[in-house]
Scaffold this motif. Structure first.
Motif, PDB file in Angstrom:
ATOM      1  N   PRO A  17       8.241  -3.085   0.748  1.00 51.21           N
ATOM      2  CA  PRO A  17       8.372  -4.079  -0.477  1.00 51.21           C
ATOM      3  C   PRO A  17       7.281  -4.177  -1.394  1.00 51.21           C
ATOM      4  CG  PRO A  17       8.897  -5.095   1.607  1.00 51.21           C
ATOM      5  CD  PRO A  17       8.270  -3.893   1.996  1.00 51.21           C
ATOM      6  N   ASP A  18       7.160  -4.225  -2.573  1.00 50.84           N
ATOM      7  CA  ASP A  18       6.290  -4.117  -3.546  1.00 50.84           C
ATOM      8  C   ASP A  18       5.368  -4.977  -3.356  1.00 50.84           C
ATOM      9  OD1 ASP A  18       7.542  -1.968  -4.809  1.00 50.84           O
ATOM     10  OD2 ASP A  18       8.065  -3.141  -6.437  1.00 50.84           O
ATOM     11  N   GLU A  19       5.509  -6.458  -2.937  1.00 45.98           N
ATOM     12  CA  GLU A  19       4.869  -7.390  -2.586  1.00 45.98           C
ATOM     13  C   GLU A  19       3.983  -7.330  -1.370  1.00 45.98           C
ATOM     14  OE1 GLU A  19       8.925  -8.670  -0.974  1.00 45.98           O
ATOM     15  OE2 GLU A  19       8.115  -7.714  -2.510  1.00 45.98           O
ATOM     16  N   LYS A  20       4.260  -6.189  -0.516  1.00 41.76           N
ATOM     17  CA  LYS A  20       3.370  -5.946   0.670  1.00 41.76           C
ATOM     18  C   LYS A  20       2.373  -4.728   0.453  1.00 41.76           C
ATOM     19  CE  LYS A  20       6.563  -8.531   3.842  1.00 41.76           C
ATOM     20  NZ  LYS A  20       7.302  -8.414   5.039  1.00 41.76           N
ATOM     21  N   ILE A  21       2.397  -4.251  -0.641  1.00 42.23           N
ATOM     22  CA  ILE A  21       1.716  -3.058  -0.663  1.00 42.23           C
ATOM     23  C   ILE A  21       0.120  -3.307  -0.666  1.00 42.23           C
ATOM     24  CG2 ILE A  21       1.057  -1.049  -2.392  1.00 42.23           C
ATOM     25  CD1 ILE A  21       4.046  -1.085  -3.262  1.00 42.23           C
ATOM     26  N   GLY A  22      -0.274  -4.228  -1.367  1.00 41.95           N
ATOM     27  CA  GLY A  22      -1.904  -4.531  -1.469  1.00 41.95           C
ATOM     28  C   GLY A  22      -2.686  -3.380  -2.067  1.00 41.95           C
ATOM     29  N   LEU A  23      -2.378  -3.176  -3.167  1.00 42.16           N
ATOM     30  CA  LEU A  23      -3.180  -1.969  -3.952  1.00 42.16           C
ATOM     31  C   LEU A  23      -4.697  -2.438  -4.043  1.00 42.16           C
ATOM     32  CD1 LEU A  23      -1.078  -0.872  -6.943  1.00 42.16           C
ATOM     33  CD2 LEU A  23      -1.573   0.479  -4.366  1.00 42.16           C
TER      34      LEU A  23
END
Length: 363
Positions: free
Chosen positions: A193-199
């Protein structure tokens, strides 16, 4: 700590900060164990504009216990009745991989692989690759990490499912032999999920380890991978497939050829957009400013000797007179001659006090 900005491969390719992002198509086992499909995937990846193609190699007896090999595996993604048979069905022989390496290099691509066990590592080294990858699953496998490091071959180390303490241990093992390491920030969720990527974690890794840092993405879209480049990723790796509907567990989190090509184009656009480091006005902007920016004009007919107030002035395009940046300098000036409504203010029309003239510039 020694700061390592880049890693140069034997082939002359340099991966690191200050160099074009090294874009990798992670073919992995998405070739379904089909050599001809693997060839086609290399073709498609090259057409998409990537820099490298990555494969995987496993030896099931070295990788899995007897019980693990014999475990039933009969789901919709199964290629065999047991997990061992399933995984074997997805493997290419080392002879086939040698031919794939030769073909990849003929297209200007860097061919490399992650070896999941000691026999596979020896086989991959026999191909004389100039880059290896330690997968996230093996970051904590100290004996295997040590064997990777002892080869002296540059390493890409993926950090999915790992704590900073895990990474500390792995890097200590590798750096006991060499510093030719690129870290990949990664969340090993498929798809992620995008919200768990953590760039932003990439910057923390750079600061902690002094190494080049990239991004291995498992999201379904393109945005995070492209954004990673703006945040300094020197590598972007994405799983690659010919068709997301193919049987197998990785295809849904992989990019199809058109998506991969679009991502490469976007990455190169971002790289260009990052070249200018300081604020400046370009010649093209100066032309636009002359047309679009305003100048001060007279809001009515006025006689010579008139002392200007705000009621006498307004602004209009194009900028053919004094810029509004000098508005306060123009206020209170005396007209040298009569002027017309909407006539642009020019400096030679005004009689300014000496102290008001200081710093005045022509428009």
């Amino acid at each position: 700590m020694k700061q390592i900005q880049s890693v140069t491969l034997r082939s002359g390719v340099t991966i690191g900060h200050g160099h074009p992002c090294f874009v990798v198509a992670e073919i992995g086992n998405n070739h379904q164990g089909d050599y001809l499909m693997a060839l086609r995937m290399i073709d498609e990846a090259a057409s998409a504009g990537v820099d490298g193609v990555k494969f995987q190699k496993r030896d099931m007896e070295a990788l899995l216990t007897r019980e693990g090999r014999a475990a039933p595996y009969t789901g919709c993604n199964s290629f065999g009745p047991t997990y061992g048979e399933h995984r074997n069905a997805l493997e290419l022989s080392i002879e086939q991989m040698a031919r794939l390496k030769e073909y990849s290099e003929s297209l200007g691509l860097v061919f490399f692989a992650s070896a999941w066990d000691d026999p596979s590592l020896r086989q991959i080294l026999g191909l004389e690759v100039d880059l290896l990858k330690i997968c996230s699953a093996d970051l904590v496998n100290v004996p295997l990490v040590r064997k990777y490091a002892a080869t002296g071959v540059p390493i890409i180390l993926s950090t999915g499912m790992s704590s900073l303490e895990d990474i500390d241990v792995a890097l200590a093992e590798i750096r006991a032999f060499h510093d030719d390491v690129v870290l990949l920030h990664c969340n090993s969720t498929y798809p992620c999920p995008d919200e768990k990527i953590g760039l932003p974690v990439m910057e923390g890794l750079r600061e902690r380890y002094g190494l080049p840092v990239g991004y291995s993405g498992h999201e379904q879209g393109l945005g995070p991978s492209v954004a990673a480049v703006a945040l300094g990723a020197c590598v972007v790796e994405r799983h690659f497939t010919l068709d997301k509907t193919l049987k197998g567990t990785d295809h849904q989190a992989s990019l199809e050829p058109d998506e991969l090509a679009r991502m490469v184009v976007m990455i190169r656009e971002v790289e260009k957009a990052m070249r200018v480091k300081g604020k400046k006005v370009f010649p093209e902007e100066q032309a636009a400013a002359k047309k679009l920016r305003k100048c001060i004009v007279f809001s009515r007919d006025l006689p010579a000797g008139h002392v200007l107030t705000e009621a006498d002035l307004t602004t209009r395009s194009p900028r053919v007179g004094v810029s509004p940046v000098h508005w306060d300098e123009v206020l209170g000036a005396t007209l040298n001659r009569s002027v017309k409504h909407e006539e642009p203010v020019q400096w030679d029309t005004l009689n300014l006090h000496v102290e008001e003239c200081v710093g005045a510039a022509s428009s």
